[in-house]
Design an enzyme around this catalytic site. Structure first.
Site, PDB file in Angstrom:
ATOM      1  N   LYS A 104       0.855  -1.197   0.000  1.00 43.07           N
ATOM      2  CA  LYS A 104       0.000   0.000   0.000  1.00 43.07           C
ATOM      3  C   LYS A 104       0.877   1.229   0.000  1.00 43.07           C
ATOM      4  CE  LYS A 104      -4.490   0.819   0.441  1.00 43.07           C
ATOM      5  NZ  LYS A 104      -5.499  -0.212   0.143  1.00 43.07           N
ATOM      6  N   GLY A 224     -20.351   6.997   2.935  1.00 34.45           N
ATOM      7  CA  GLY A 224     -19.299   7.199   1.934  1.00 34.45           C
ATOM      8  C   GLY A 224     -19.924   7.027   0.563  1.00 34.45           C
ATOM      9  N   GLY A 226     -18.244   7.611  -2.437  1.00 32.64           N
ATOM     10  CA  GLY A 226     -17.179   7.647  -3.442  1.00 32.64           C
ATOM     11  C   GLY A 226     -17.390   6.522  -4.429  1.00 32.64           C
ATOM     12  N   ASN A 227     -16.312   6.037  -5.011  1.00 36.20           N
ATOM     13  CA  ASN A 227     -16.427   5.012  -6.041  1.00 36.20           C
ATOM     14  C   ASN A 227     -17.121   3.755  -5.515  1.00 36.20           C
ATOM     15  OD1 ASN A 227     -15.828   3.725  -8.587  1.00 36.20           O
ATOM     16  ND2 ASN A 227     -14.274   2.597  -7.475  1.00 36.20           N
ATOM     17  N   ALA A 228     -16.645   3.235  -4.380  1.00 35.91           N
ATOM     18  CA  ALA A 228     -17.216   1.988  -3.855  1.00 35.91           C
ATOM     19  C   ALA A 228     -18.640   2.204  -3.333  1.00 35.91           C
ATOM     20  CB  ALA A 228     -16.315   1.439  -2.755  1.00 35.91           C
ATOM     21  N   GLY A 229     -18.818   3.199  -2.477  1.00 35.10           N
ATOM     22  CA  GLY A 229     -20.110   3.409  -1.825  1.00 35.10           C
ATOM     23  C   GLY A 229     -21.233   3.757  -2.781  1.00 35.10           C
TER      24      GLY A 229
HETATM   25  N1  GLU Z   1      -7.233   0.132  -3.006  1.00 36.20           N
HETATM   26  C1  GLU Z   1      -8.020  -1.029  -3.215  1.00 36.20           C
HETATM   27  C2  GLU Z   1      -8.045  -1.898  -1.977  1.00 36.20           C
HETATM   28  O1  GLU Z   1      -7.866  -1.424  -0.883  1.00 36.20           O
HETATM   29  C3  GLU Z   1      -7.608  -1.780  -4.478  1.00 36.20           C
HETATM   30  C4  GLU Z   1      -6.217  -2.320  -4.485  1.00 36.20           C
HETATM   31  C5  GLU Z   1      -5.789  -2.859  -5.851  1.00 36.20           C
HETATM   32  O2  GLU Z   1      -6.595  -2.923  -6.750  1.00 36.20           O
HETATM   33  O3  GLU Z   1      -4.619  -3.212  -5.931  1.00 36.20           O
HETATM   34  O4  GLU Z   1      -8.341  -3.050  -2.031  1.00 36.20           O
END
Ligand code: GLU
Length: 421
Positions: A104, A224, A226-229
């Site tokens: 990350k 939230g 955003g993209n996911a929510g």
């Molecule tokens: N940021 C996203 C996560 O927390 C996606 C990570 C990715 O696709 O490598 O899972």
């Protein structure tokens, strides 16, 4: 009270390791990242000033393959947060059955006097310069066979485009497999944009099956947008769930009869927030969490469900699209109260799963249709759910511990088979 995400991560690893009777040196390895790179880099802003940004890339464990995980842009990013997020990626990737370790990255968006900078308020050109400079700073430790970044909080396909361009320039050849979550025109995958939400939807569907429930007629609240929510709210709405509340960083909206999610999405696209949506009452982000709903979807940041509010949660299912929204102490309370928590490392693993598909497509140079991506995602999510559900049953524990136990087993097996331990 565990508010530090890295402490929470370490507690989660410790409690699952106890169930598995792991030797102390293995637990120690799993509790810490293998490598953390801290970088500082200057960026010229549009007003002529230069800001020195600090960022990190943490590679937690690479036993199963190259490390993989997003890059976060936020004013509160810390080294410890990035370390925790990289650890969660290790076990998320293992839960989803991907040939990856966990990584990350993050940039702390602060001005020279320490005041927060909102990445959303910067110009495109500033974001581009920051993104390219960060890639220059971490280029030595990333690459398609080493560590593959992707979007996370406040980063997006456009930013991945700048990053993959910068990396390819540094190397002297086009290297699309270095980043996932790219725009379609430069090797992105169909379905990546909606993958986290789609994966979460599949996981919830499997969870409902275990108690013979269906989506129709249930109620939900999504923290939230955003993209996911936002896409999760849409998929739930399309499946006949009454989504009564949604929120973003500016606040939340509530309508007991259910919100028209496509209209809320349109409103947010035009105004930048859901607040002010016609026909809805205003509620706070914390009020949203304790609403009388069947499904609660935390899709924002860490530490939202804590000892302070866990007892007041009325939802029967919590679908964690955010990483680390529930503290370990809150987990105990929710389990005691019979709430089924679908943990982040399972619930939001659809995103990285389609990232994996994107990487495979980049490496093979053969691109799949959206239907193909969706079908494969659904298969992967079903298998991941089954593994976690069975491990939770086997050990008589909640789904989070089940996910940790089953994914730790995989990682430890790989470490042993490679002779690492
Ligand atoms: N940021 C996203 C996560 O927390 C996606 C990570 C990715 O696709 O490598 O899972």
């Amino acid at each position: 009270m565990t508010k530090n995400p890295f402490e929470a991560f370490q507690k989660q690893v410790e409690s699952a390791s106890e169930l598995l009777h792991l030797e102390p040196h293995i637990v120690e390895l799993l509790k810490w990242p293998k490598r953390v790179l801290e970088v500082r880099f200057p960026v010229k802003m549009d007003d002529g000033r230069t800001i020195i940004f600090t960022g990190w890339r943490s590679q937690h464990n690479d036993a199963l393959g190259p490390t993989k995980g997003g890059i976060r842009y936020h004013w509160d990013v810390t080294k410890e947060e990035v370390m925790a997020l990289s650890g969660w990626m290790t076990f998320k990737n293992a839960t989803a059955g991907l040939p990856y370790g966990g990584g990350k990255g993050g940039i702390r968006f602060r001005d020279m006097d320490g005041s927060p900078i909102n990445p959303k308020e910067l110009s495109d050109a500033e974001i581009e310069r920051i993104s390219r400079a960060f890639v220059d700073a971490i280029a030595q430790i990333i690459g398609p066979e080493k560590d593959i970044p992707a979007p996370d909080v406040y980063t997006n396909p456009k930013i991945m485009g700048y990053m993959v361009d910068e990396y390819s320039k540094l190397r002297g050849y086009w290297a699309p497999g270095t980043f996932t979550g790219k725009p379609l025109s430069i090797g992105g995958s169909e379905g990546r944009g909606t993958a986290t939400a789609r994966g979460g939807f599949f996981i919830l569907k499997e969870a409902l099956k275990t108690v013979a429930m269906k989506f129709e007629g249930l109620t939900a609240a999504v923290q939230g947008f955003g993209n996911a929510g936002s896409y999760e709210a849409l998929f739930l709405y399309e499946a006949g769930v009454k989504v009564v509340a949604v929120s973003d960083s500016k606040g939340g909206i509530y309508n007991g009869d259910g919100l028209n999610i496509p209209e809320v999405m349109q409103f947010k696209a035009e105004r930048g927030t859901v607040v002010g949506f016609p026909g809805a009452e205003k509620i706070s982000n914390s009020e949203l969490l304790t609403l009388e709903v069947d499904i609660l979807v935390p899709a924002a940041l860490e530490n939202q469900i804590t000892v302070d509010n866990a007892e007041d949660i009325k939802a029967k299912f919590i679908l964690e699209l955010a990483n680390g929204p529930t503290t370990p102490e809150a987990d105990e309370i929710l389990y005691k109260n019979g709430v089924m928590v679908l943990p982040d490392i399972l619930a939001n693993s659809g995103g990285v799963t389609v990232s994996y598909f994107e990487w495979v497509q980049n490496i093979t140079g053969y691109y799949w249709s959206e239907e193909e991506v969706d079908k494969r995602l659904s298969e992967k999510m079903k298998v991941a759910f089954k593994h976690v559900f069975e491990a939770a049953k086997e050990f008589g524990v909640d789904m989070r511990k089940g996910a940790y136990v089953s994914s730790i087993r995989r990682v430890v097996e790989a470490m042993k088979d490679r002779g690492m331990i």
